[in-house]
Design an enzyme around this catalytic site. Sequence first.
Site, PDB file in Angstrom:
ATOM      1  N   ASN A 205       0.824  -1.213   0.000  1.00  0.00           N
ATOM      2  CA  ASN A 205       0.000   0.000   0.000  1.00  0.00           C
ATOM      3  C   ASN A 205       0.857   1.262   0.000  1.00  0.00           C
ATOM      4  O   ASN A 205       0.539   2.251  -0.669  1.00  0.00           O
ATOM      5  CB  ASN A 205      -0.958   0.006   1.205  1.00  0.00           C
ATOM      6  N   GLY A 250      -3.942  13.120  -9.936  1.00  0.00           N
ATOM      7  CA  GLY A 250      -5.281  13.410  -9.431  1.00  0.00           C
ATOM      8  C   GLY A 250      -5.230  14.405  -8.292  1.00  0.00           C
ATOM      9  O   GLY A 250      -4.222  15.106  -8.113  1.00  0.00           O
ATOM     10  N   CYS A 257      -7.608   3.047   3.253  1.00  0.00           N
ATOM     11  CA  CYS A 257      -6.405   2.218   3.425  1.00  0.00           C
ATOM     12  C   CYS A 257      -5.096   2.992   3.275  1.00  0.00           C
ATOM     13  O   CYS A 257      -4.276   3.003   4.188  1.00  0.00           O
ATOM     14  CB  CYS A 257      -6.432   1.069   2.427  1.00  0.00           C
ATOM     15  N   LYS A 318     -12.742   7.628  -4.885  1.00  0.00           N
ATOM     16  CA  LYS A 318     -12.409   7.250  -6.263  1.00  0.00           C
ATOM     17  C   LYS A 318     -13.724   6.812  -6.896  1.00  0.00           C
ATOM     18  O   LYS A 318     -14.738   6.664  -6.186  1.00  0.00           O
ATOM     19  CB  LYS A 318     -11.374   6.123  -6.305  1.00  0.00           C
TER      20      LYS A 318
HETATM   21  C1  UGA Z   1      -5.995  -0.047  -1.709  1.00  0.00           C
HETATM   22  C2  UGA Z   1      -5.060  -0.989  -2.488  1.00  0.00           C
HETATM   23  O1  UGA Z   1      -5.041  -0.627  -3.861  1.00  0.00           O
HETATM   24  C3  UGA Z   1      -5.504  -2.449  -2.349  1.00  0.00           C
HETATM   25  O2  UGA Z   1      -4.575  -3.302  -2.996  1.00  0.00           O
HETATM   26  C4  UGA Z   1      -5.570  -2.797  -0.861  1.00  0.00           C
HETATM   27  O3  UGA Z   1      -5.983  -4.118  -0.641  1.00  0.00           O
HETATM   28  C5  UGA Z   1      -6.554  -1.856  -0.190  1.00  0.00           C
HETATM   29  O4  UGA Z   1      -6.093  -0.497  -0.358  1.00  0.00           O
HETATM   30  C6  UGA Z   1      -6.606  -2.201   1.279  1.00  0.00           C
HETATM   31  O5  UGA Z   1      -5.579  -2.067   1.969  1.00  0.00           O
HETATM   32  O6  UGA Z   1      -7.632  -2.728   1.738  1.00  0.00           O
HETATM   33  P1  UGA Z   1      -8.386   1.074  -2.214  1.00  0.00           P
HETATM   34  O7  UGA Z   1      -8.262   1.758  -0.893  1.00  0.00           O
HETATM   35  O8  UGA Z   1      -9.673   0.440  -2.576  1.00  0.00           O
HETATM   36  O9  UGA Z   1      -7.271  -0.103  -2.345  1.00  0.00           O
HETATM   37  O10 UGA Z   1      -8.060   2.182  -3.302  1.00  0.00           O
HETATM   38  P2  UGA Z   1      -7.054   2.352  -4.531  1.00  0.00           P
HETATM   39  O11 UGA Z   1      -7.648   1.842  -5.768  1.00  0.00           O
HETATM   40  O12 UGA Z   1      -5.721   1.855  -4.148  1.00  0.00           O
HETATM   41  O13 UGA Z   1      -6.993   3.962  -4.631  1.00  0.00           O
HETATM   42  C7  UGA Z   1      -6.482   4.726  -3.546  1.00  0.00           C
HETATM   43  C8  UGA Z   1      -6.444   6.202  -3.886  1.00  0.00           C
HETATM   44  O14 UGA Z   1      -5.453   6.468  -4.879  1.00  0.00           O
HETATM   45  C9  UGA Z   1      -7.750   6.758  -4.454  1.00  0.00           C
HETATM   46  O15 UGA Z   1      -7.993   8.024  -3.859  1.00  0.00           O
HETATM   47  C10 UGA Z   1      -7.485   6.882  -5.944  1.00  0.00           C
HETATM   48  O16 UGA Z   1      -8.239   7.863  -6.590  1.00  0.00           O
HETATM   49  C11 UGA Z   1      -5.996   7.247  -5.939  1.00  0.00           C
HETATM   50  N1  UGA Z   1      -5.293   6.908  -7.193  1.00  0.00           N
HETATM   51  C12 UGA Z   1      -5.156   5.603  -7.562  1.00  0.00           C
HETATM   52  C13 UGA Z   1      -4.751   7.912  -7.976  1.00  0.00           C
HETATM   53  O17 UGA Z   1      -4.859   9.117  -7.652  1.00  0.00           O
HETATM   54  N2  UGA Z   1      -4.051   7.575  -9.107  1.00  0.00           N
HETATM   55  C14 UGA Z   1      -3.883   6.296  -9.501  1.00  0.00           C
HETATM   56  O18 UGA Z   1      -3.222   6.063 -10.537  1.00  0.00           O
HETATM   57  C15 UGA Z   1      -4.454   5.282  -8.721  1.00  0.00           C
END
Ligand code: UGA
Length: 427
Positions: A205, A250, A257, A318
């Site tokens: 993470n 973003g 998380c 997101k």
């Molecule tokens: C995250 C991890 O991706 C999972 O692998 C993990 O299991 C989970 O936490 C957890 O610990 O339970 P999640 O919190 O659902 O998953 O969200 P992400 O998809 O990781 O996105 C996190 C943040 O990063 C969001 O605000 C999203 O908008 C941002 N983000 C993501 C970006 O700004 N740019 C990107 O390229 C990707």
Amino acid sequence: MSNRIAVVGTGYVGLTTGTCLAHLGHDVTCIDNDPAKIELLESGGIPILEPGLPELVAEGVAAGRLRFTGDIVEGVQGREFVLLCVPTPQGSDGSADLSYIESAARSIRDHLEPNAIVINKSTVPVGSTRVVANALGREDVHVVSNPEFLREGSAVSDFLNPERVVIGADDQAVAIRVAALHLRLAAPLLVTDPATAELTKYASNAFLALKISYINAIAAVAEAVGADIDDVVTGLGLDSRIGQSFLRPGPGWGGSCLPKDTSALIRIAADAGYDFSLMKDAVKVNRQQFERVVDKVRRVAGEPLEGRTIAVWGLTFKAGTDDLRDSPAIEVARQLVAEGAKVRAYDPEVAAGADVLEGVEVVDDPYACCDGADALVVLTEWPEFSRMDLDRVAAALAQRAVVDTRNVLDRAALARREFTYQGIGRV
Ligand code: UGA
């Protein structure tokens, strides 16, 4: 082979994990101490937005392999495996708060079958397997770490098509029993000691957070030197050592998380005598990103923000989820409100009138949201935002000004309509 499994906690992780294990053929009881949640689940409702989950819950219940209970004692009796999927929120010093997990362990200790395996799926600091074992105080029960890597919005598919399964156990025979639960999943299996499994979760993470902070920092440089972030990301991603994923600029990273796990890792490192300055800077870059967005709003809407109306599209952290926890959108809205702006918001997953933040009015129509506003700010990458009628948006706004923090709007189409525009990492 079908196993008898109990899952303690029916949040995103617990409900998805329990339901998917039932889908794999196991006999699963999901337990939660929130009676309203159990009542909802028993009546066929699903408390969270997670694609594919309602169908699998219905399938498991109909097959008699999935049930719900509020009674933890009855829920764990006769079970070979008990999965702990309770929250580990951020404590006041940044560390993970283990009180829920310890309390769950104490509630089940007198009711576990001899030789049962307690699997910790909650994200916990290195060494917590021992904490759970101590709270259980049962020599005849095993404790294993099996971190989850489920993303909200694609949790079902992440569970059923994992990129890896990590099992942290002191005893090989116990690890093999846990591995057998995942037999139908074609994924690389890493069996290691509990501390390594726990650290692997944090390292994952935290690395994702680092990647996003990195690209947001590069986006800031791109803006300053007149480069285009989309092309930079394409160029970066073509190097197979780097890849394209998790490099979308973003408004900053958020959710339940990444923020808490990065803070916890900084704390874990500090407690172990290592100053994780790289991680601290990634967190700082993230905070600055919220401020950079507010700066952009000032630039397009006009200063001061006091008394101005700002339309916001997107409140969830997101797209693809209804989760508002630690959402960058809420953080930006908070700063706008603090500067005296009136914020009107629209999000496809947030009901009109919802009380998300004092000073923010939630409406149920994206165009009505723009009515008389001095600027529109896009904060979540909902696909529908890229399909909006920009003539209607232009007609509704008091001035044609937009900040697109997810780079989802058609910049050329906005330019044709003479919008003042700010994206991220673009000029
Ligand atoms: C995250 C991890 O991706 C999972 O692998 C993990 O299991 C989970 O936490 C957890 O610990 O339970 P999640 O919190 O659902 O998953 O969200 P992400 O998809 O990781 O996105 C996190 C943040 O990063 C969001 O605000 C999203 O908008 C941002 N983000 C993501 C970006 O700004 N740019 C990107 O390229 C990707």
